[in-house]
Design an enzyme around this catalytic site. Structure first.
Site, short mmCIF file in Angstrom:
data_model
loop_
_atom_site.label_atom_id
_atom_site.label_comp_id
_atom_site.label_asym_id
_atom_site.label_seq_id
_atom_site.Cartn_x
_atom_site.Cartn_y
_atom_site.Cartn_z
N GLY A 90 0.78 -1.24 0.00
CA GLY A 90 0.00 0.00 0.00
C GLY A 90 0.80 1.28 0.00
O GLY A 90 0.29 2.34 0.37
N SER A 91 2.06 1.24 -0.47
CA SER A 91 2.81 2.49 -0.49
C SER A 91 2.20 3.47 -1.50
O SER A 91 2.23 4.68 -1.29
CB SER A 91 4.30 2.25 -0.78
OG SER A 91 4.48 1.77 -2.09
N ASN A 92 1.62 2.97 -2.57
CA ASN A 92 0.97 3.87 -3.53
C ASN A 92 -0.35 4.42 -2.97
O ASN A 92 -0.68 5.58 -3.20
CB ASN A 92 0.72 3.15 -4.86
CG ASN A 92 1.98 3.09 -5.69
OD1 ASN A 92 2.40 4.09 -6.25
ND2 ASN A 92 2.61 1.92 -5.74
N MET A 123 -3.65 -6.99 -7.58
CA MET A 123 -3.03 -8.11 -8.28
C MET A 123 -4.04 -9.11 -8.84
O MET A 123 -3.79 -10.32 -8.85
CB MET A 123 -2.03 -8.83 -7.34
CG MET A 123 -0.95 -7.92 -6.79
SD MET A 123 -0.08 -6.96 -8.05
CE MET A 123 0.99 -8.23 -8.70
N ARG A 124 -5.18 -8.62 -9.30
CA ARG A 124 -6.17 -9.48 -9.94
C ARG A 124 -6.51 -8.92 -11.30
O ARG A 124 -6.55 -7.70 -11.48
CB ARG A 124 -7.48 -9.53 -9.12
CG ARG A 124 -7.35 -9.86 -7.67
CD ARG A 124 -6.93 -11.27 -7.41
NE ARG A 124 -7.80 -12.26 -8.03
CZ ARG A 124 -7.48 -13.55 -8.13
NH1 ARG A 124 -6.33 -14.00 -7.67
NH2 ARG A 124 -8.31 -14.41 -8.70
N ASN A 151 -4.53 2.23 -13.49
CA ASN A 151 -3.65 1.22 -12.91
C ASN A 151 -2.22 1.74 -12.93
O ASN A 151 -1.84 2.47 -13.84
CB ASN A 151 -3.73 -0.07 -13.74
CG ASN A 151 -2.82 -1.16 -13.19
OD1 ASN A 151 -2.83 -1.43 -11.98
ND2 ASN A 151 -2.03 -1.79 -14.05
N HIS A 187 1.77 0.48 -13.03
CA HIS A 187 2.54 -0.72 -13.39
C HIS A 187 4.03 -0.38 -13.34
O HIS A 187 4.43 0.68 -13.85
CB HIS A 187 2.14 -1.17 -14.80
CG HIS A 187 2.83 -2.41 -15.23
ND1 HIS A 187 2.50 -3.65 -14.74
CD2 HIS A 187 3.86 -2.61 -16.10
CE1 HIS A 187 3.29 -4.57 -15.28
NE2 HIS A 187 4.12 -3.96 -16.11
C1 GRF Z 1 3.73 -1.32 -7.40
O1 GRF Z 1 5.08 -1.48 -7.76
C2 GRF Z 1 2.84 -1.24 -8.60
O2 GRF Z 1 3.46 -0.74 -9.73
C3 GRF Z 1 2.48 -2.69 -8.83
O3 GRF Z 1 2.35 -3.23 -7.54
C4 GRF Z 1 3.20 -2.53 -6.66
C5 GRF Z 1 2.36 -2.12 -5.46
O4 GRF Z 1 3.15 -1.57 -4.45
N1 GRF Z 1 1.27 -2.80 -9.63
P1 GRF Z 1 2.49 -0.94 -3.15
O5 GRF Z 1 1.58 -1.99 -2.54
O6 GRF Z 1 1.71 0.28 -3.56
O7 GRF Z 1 3.63 -0.58 -2.26
#
Ligand code: GRF
Length: 229
Positions: free
Chosen positions: A45-47, A123-124, A140, A142
Protein backbone atom coordinates in the site's frame (compact mmCIF):
# COMPACT_ATOMS: atom_id res chain seq x y z
CA UNK A 1 -4.47 25.18 -30.07
CA UNK A 2 -6.48 22.10 -30.95
CA UNK A 3 -7.21 19.63 -28.22
CA UNK A 4 -6.04 16.13 -28.62
CA UNK A 5 -7.11 14.01 -25.70
CA UNK A 6 -5.67 10.56 -25.27
CA UNK A 7 -7.84 7.84 -26.77
CA UNK A 8 -10.43 6.10 -24.70
CA UNK A 9 -9.91 2.54 -23.62
CA UNK A 10 -12.89 1.40 -25.64
CA UNK A 11 -11.37 2.53 -28.94
CA UNK A 12 -7.78 1.92 -28.00
CA UNK A 13 -4.97 2.57 -30.41
CA UNK A 14 -1.53 3.92 -29.53
CA UNK A 15 -2.15 7.24 -27.80
CA UNK A 16 -0.87 10.47 -29.26
CA UNK A 17 2.62 11.32 -28.06
CA UNK A 18 1.56 14.78 -27.00
CA UNK A 19 -1.48 15.16 -24.84
CA UNK A 20 -2.33 18.75 -23.88
CA UNK A 21 -2.71 17.58 -20.33
CA UNK A 22 0.77 16.18 -20.15
CA UNK A 23 2.22 19.31 -21.67
CA UNK A 24 1.26 22.19 -19.49
CA UNK A 25 0.14 21.05 -16.07
CA UNK A 26 2.24 22.15 -13.16
CA UNK A 27 -0.47 21.87 -10.55
CA UNK A 28 -2.55 18.89 -9.54
CA UNK A 29 -5.43 21.05 -8.38
CA UNK A 30 -8.69 20.22 -10.05
CA UNK A 31 -11.08 23.05 -10.75
CA UNK A 32 -14.26 21.56 -9.31
CA UNK A 33 -15.26 19.55 -6.28
CA UNK A 34 -12.88 16.88 -4.95
CA UNK A 35 -12.68 13.73 -7.02
CA UNK A 36 -14.21 10.79 -5.24
CA UNK A 37 -11.71 7.97 -5.46
CA UNK A 38 -11.99 4.27 -4.78
CA UNK A 39 -8.61 2.60 -4.33
CA UNK A 40 -8.00 -1.10 -4.86
CA UNK A 41 -4.84 -2.74 -3.51
CA UNK A 42 -3.44 -6.17 -2.69
CA UNK A 43 -0.08 -5.42 -1.10
CA UNK A 44 1.89 -3.09 1.11
CA UNK A 45 0.00 0.00 0.00
CA UNK A 46 2.81 2.49 -0.49
CA UNK A 47 0.97 3.87 -3.53
CA UNK A 48 -2.24 4.09 -1.53
CA UNK A 49 -0.30 6.11 1.06
CA UNK A 50 1.18 8.36 -1.64
CA UNK A 51 -2.30 9.23 -2.90
CA UNK A 52 -3.62 9.80 0.63
CA UNK A 53 -0.60 12.00 1.40
CA UNK A 54 -1.04 14.04 -1.78
CA UNK A 55 -4.64 14.65 -0.77
CA UNK A 56 -3.68 15.56 2.80
CA UNK A 57 -1.11 18.09 1.58
CA UNK A 58 -3.65 19.46 -0.92
CA UNK A 59 -1.53 18.57 -3.91
CA UNK A 60 -4.46 16.54 -5.20
CA UNK A 61 -8.02 17.75 -4.88
CA UNK A 62 -9.67 14.43 -4.13
CA UNK A 63 -10.88 12.20 -1.36
CA UNK A 64 -10.55 8.47 -0.94
CA UNK A 65 -14.04 7.14 -0.34
CA UNK A 66 -13.00 3.55 0.24
CA UNK A 67 -10.12 1.11 -0.01
CA UNK A 68 -10.95 -2.32 -1.38
CA UNK A 69 -8.40 -5.04 -0.69
CA UNK A 70 -8.56 -8.70 -1.59
CA UNK A 71 -6.05 -10.27 0.74
CA UNK A 72 -6.67 -10.37 4.50
CA UNK A 73 -2.89 -10.16 5.11
CA UNK A 74 -2.38 -7.10 2.90
CA UNK A 75 -0.44 -4.45 4.80
CA UNK A 76 -2.31 -1.73 2.97
CA UNK A 77 -5.21 -2.01 5.41
CA UNK A 78 -2.93 -0.93 8.27
CA UNK A 79 -2.42 2.40 6.54
CA UNK A 80 -6.09 3.37 6.39
CA UNK A 81 -6.53 4.37 10.05
CA UNK A 82 -4.10 7.29 9.73
CA UNK A 83 -6.50 8.99 7.30
CA UNK A 84 -9.67 7.32 8.63
CA UNK A 85 -10.48 5.79 5.28
CA UNK A 86 -13.04 2.96 5.23
CA UNK A 87 -11.57 -0.37 4.15
CA UNK A 88 -13.51 -3.26 2.68
CA UNK A 89 -12.08 -6.76 2.31
CA UNK A 90 -13.36 -8.62 -0.75
CA UNK A 91 -11.39 -11.84 -0.71
CA UNK A 92 -11.30 -13.27 -4.23
CA UNK A 93 -11.36 -16.79 -2.75
CA UNK A 94 -14.92 -16.17 -1.56
CA UNK A 95 -16.22 -15.76 -5.11
CA UNK A 96 -17.04 -18.35 -7.77
CA UNK A 97 -15.72 -16.30 -10.67
CA UNK A 98 -13.86 -13.11 -11.53
CA UNK A 99 -17.15 -11.61 -12.71
CA UNK A 100 -18.81 -12.33 -9.39
CA UNK A 101 -15.96 -10.64 -7.52
CA UNK A 102 -16.15 -7.66 -9.85
CA UNK A 103 -19.92 -7.36 -9.35
CA UNK A 104 -19.32 -7.05 -5.63
CA UNK A 105 -16.50 -4.57 -6.21
CA UNK A 106 -18.80 -2.43 -8.37
CA UNK A 107 -21.53 -2.56 -5.77
CA UNK A 108 -19.11 -1.46 -3.06
CA UNK A 109 -17.65 1.35 -5.15
CA UNK A 110 -21.14 2.59 -6.00
CA UNK A 111 -22.22 2.35 -2.38
CA UNK A 112 -19.31 4.67 -1.49
CA UNK A 113 -20.19 6.99 -4.40
CA UNK A 114 -16.85 6.49 -6.12
CA UNK A 115 -16.25 8.35 -9.40
CA UNK A 116 -12.71 7.20 -10.22
CA UNK A 117 -11.15 3.82 -9.50
CA UNK A 118 -7.41 3.53 -8.86
CA UNK A 119 -5.75 0.14 -8.92
CA UNK A 120 -2.73 0.75 -6.70
CA UNK A 121 -1.08 -2.65 -6.72
CA UNK A 122 -4.27 -4.66 -7.33
CA UNK A 123 -3.03 -8.11 -8.28
CA UNK A 124 -6.17 -9.48 -9.94
CA UNK A 125 -7.29 -9.37 -13.53
CA UNK A 126 -10.42 -7.33 -13.97
CA UNK A 127 -13.44 -8.19 -16.11
CA UNK A 128 -15.79 -6.26 -18.35
CA UNK A 129 -18.15 -6.01 -15.37
CA UNK A 130 -15.87 -3.48 -13.67
CA UNK A 131 -14.81 -1.76 -16.87
CA UNK A 132 -18.41 -1.20 -17.98
CA UNK A 133 -19.35 0.28 -14.61
CA UNK A 134 -16.55 2.89 -14.77
CA UNK A 135 -15.86 3.47 -18.47
CA UNK A 136 -12.47 5.18 -18.94
CA UNK A 137 -12.40 5.95 -15.23
CA UNK A 138 -10.16 3.14 -13.96
CA UNK A 139 -6.42 3.70 -13.56
CA UNK A 140 -3.65 1.22 -12.91
CA UNK A 141 -0.03 1.68 -11.96
CA UNK A 142 2.54 -0.72 -13.39
CA UNK A 143 6.27 -0.94 -12.61
CA UNK A 144 7.65 -0.72 -16.16
CA UNK A 145 7.63 1.62 -19.11
CA UNK A 146 4.70 0.10 -20.96
CA UNK A 147 4.33 -1.43 -23.46
CA UNK A 148 7.54 -3.13 -22.31
CA UNK A 149 7.29 -5.80 -19.65
CA UNK A 150 3.59 -6.27 -19.15
CA UNK A 151 2.20 -8.68 -16.59
CA UNK A 152 3.66 -9.93 -13.37
CA UNK A 153 7.28 -9.54 -12.27
CA UNK A 154 7.84 -6.55 -14.52
CA UNK A 155 10.90 -5.41 -12.56
CA UNK A 156 12.51 -8.86 -12.82
CA UNK A 157 11.69 -8.90 -16.52
CA UNK A 158 13.50 -5.59 -17.07
CA UNK A 159 16.55 -6.77 -15.11
CA UNK A 160 16.66 -10.13 -16.89
CA UNK A 161 16.39 -8.44 -20.26
CA UNK A 162 19.34 -6.20 -19.46
CA UNK A 163 17.36 -2.97 -19.89
CA UNK A 164 19.34 0.16 -19.13
CA UNK A 165 16.21 2.18 -18.48
CA UNK A 166 12.92 1.09 -17.02
CA UNK A 167 10.32 2.96 -14.99
CA UNK A 168 6.64 3.07 -14.24
CA UNK A 169 3.39 3.82 -16.02
CA UNK A 170 -0.09 4.91 -15.05
CA UNK A 171 -2.66 3.94 -17.66
CA UNK A 172 -6.38 3.52 -18.16
CA UNK A 173 -7.51 -0.02 -17.59
CA UNK A 174 -8.68 -2.18 -20.49
CA UNK A 175 -9.54 -5.85 -20.50
CA UNK A 176 -6.12 -6.80 -21.80
CA UNK A 177 -3.64 -6.71 -18.93
CA UNK A 178 -1.42 -3.58 -18.69
CA UNK A 179 -2.51 -2.32 -22.07
CA UNK A 180 -4.73 0.77 -21.81
CA UNK A 181 -3.92 4.31 -22.93
CA UNK A 182 -0.98 5.80 -21.08
CA UNK A 183 -1.64 8.76 -18.79
CA UNK A 184 1.77 9.31 -17.18
CA UNK A 185 5.21 7.68 -17.11
CA UNK A 186 8.53 8.13 -15.34
CA UNK A 187 11.86 6.67 -16.43
CA UNK A 188 14.30 5.06 -13.99
CA UNK A 189 17.85 4.09 -14.97
CA UNK A 190 18.96 0.53 -14.21
CA UNK A 191 22.28 0.75 -12.35
CA UNK A 192 25.05 -1.84 -12.81
CA UNK A 193 24.68 -3.26 -9.30
CA UNK A 194 20.94 -3.11 -9.11
CA UNK A 195 19.07 -5.94 -7.46
CA UNK A 196 15.36 -6.49 -7.70
CA UNK A 197 14.99 -4.74 -4.36
CA UNK A 198 17.07 -1.64 -5.13
CA UNK A 199 15.57 -1.17 -8.57
CA UNK A 200 12.00 -1.66 -7.39
CA UNK A 201 12.58 0.82 -4.56
CA UNK A 202 13.71 3.51 -7.03
CA UNK A 203 10.79 2.73 -9.33
CA UNK A 204 8.42 3.07 -6.40
CA UNK A 205 9.79 6.52 -5.54
CA UNK A 206 8.68 7.58 -9.01
CA UNK A 207 5.37 5.74 -8.73
CA UNK A 208 4.52 7.76 -5.65
CA UNK A 209 5.09 10.96 -7.61
CA UNK A 210 3.27 10.11 -10.81
CA UNK A 211 0.21 8.36 -9.41
CA UNK A 212 -1.34 11.48 -7.81
CA UNK A 213 -0.37 13.50 -10.90
CA UNK A 214 -1.93 10.93 -13.20
CA UNK A 215 -5.21 10.91 -11.29
CA UNK A 216 -5.54 14.66 -11.81
CA UNK A 217 -4.44 14.42 -15.44
CA UNK A 218 -6.87 11.65 -16.25
CA UNK A 219 -9.75 13.47 -14.62
CA UNK A 220 -9.01 16.66 -16.52
CA UNK A 221 -8.67 14.72 -19.73
CA UNK A 222 -12.00 13.03 -19.12
CA UNK A 223 -13.70 16.36 -18.41
CA UNK A 224 -12.14 17.87 -21.53
CA UNK A 225 -13.38 15.01 -23.67
CA UNK A 226 -16.88 15.39 -22.30
CA UNK A 227 -16.78 19.10 -23.18
CA UNK A 228 -15.73 18.30 -26.74
CA UNK A 229 -18.56 15.85 -27.33
C1 GRF B 1 3.73 -1.32 -7.40
O1 GRF B 1 5.08 -1.48 -7.76
C2 GRF B 1 2.84 -1.24 -8.60
O2 GRF B 1 3.46 -0.74 -9.73
C3 GRF B 1 2.48 -2.69 -8.83
O3 GRF B 1 2.35 -3.23 -7.54
C4 GRF B 1 3.20 -2.53 -6.66
C5 GRF B 1 2.36 -2.12 -5.46
O4 GRF B 1 3.15 -1.57 -4.45
N1 GRF B 1 1.27 -2.80 -9.63
P1 GRF B 1 2.49 -0.94 -3.15
O5 GRF B 1 1.58 -1.99 -2.54
O6 GRF B 1 1.71 0.28 -3.56
O7 GRF B 1 3.63 -0.58 -2.26
Amino acid sequence: MTSNPVQACSSHSPPSLISPLLRHDDSLQLPDSPLKLGLMASGSGSNFAAVAEAIATRELNAQIQVLIYNNPQAKVVERTSRWQIPAKLLDHRDFQSRQELDRQIVQTLQQFEVEWVVMAGWMRRVTQVLIDAFPDRILNIHPSLLPSFRGIRAVEQALAYGSKITGCTVHLVCLEVDSGPIIQQAAVPVLPNDTLKTLHARIQEQEHKILPQAIALAARQHALKKELI
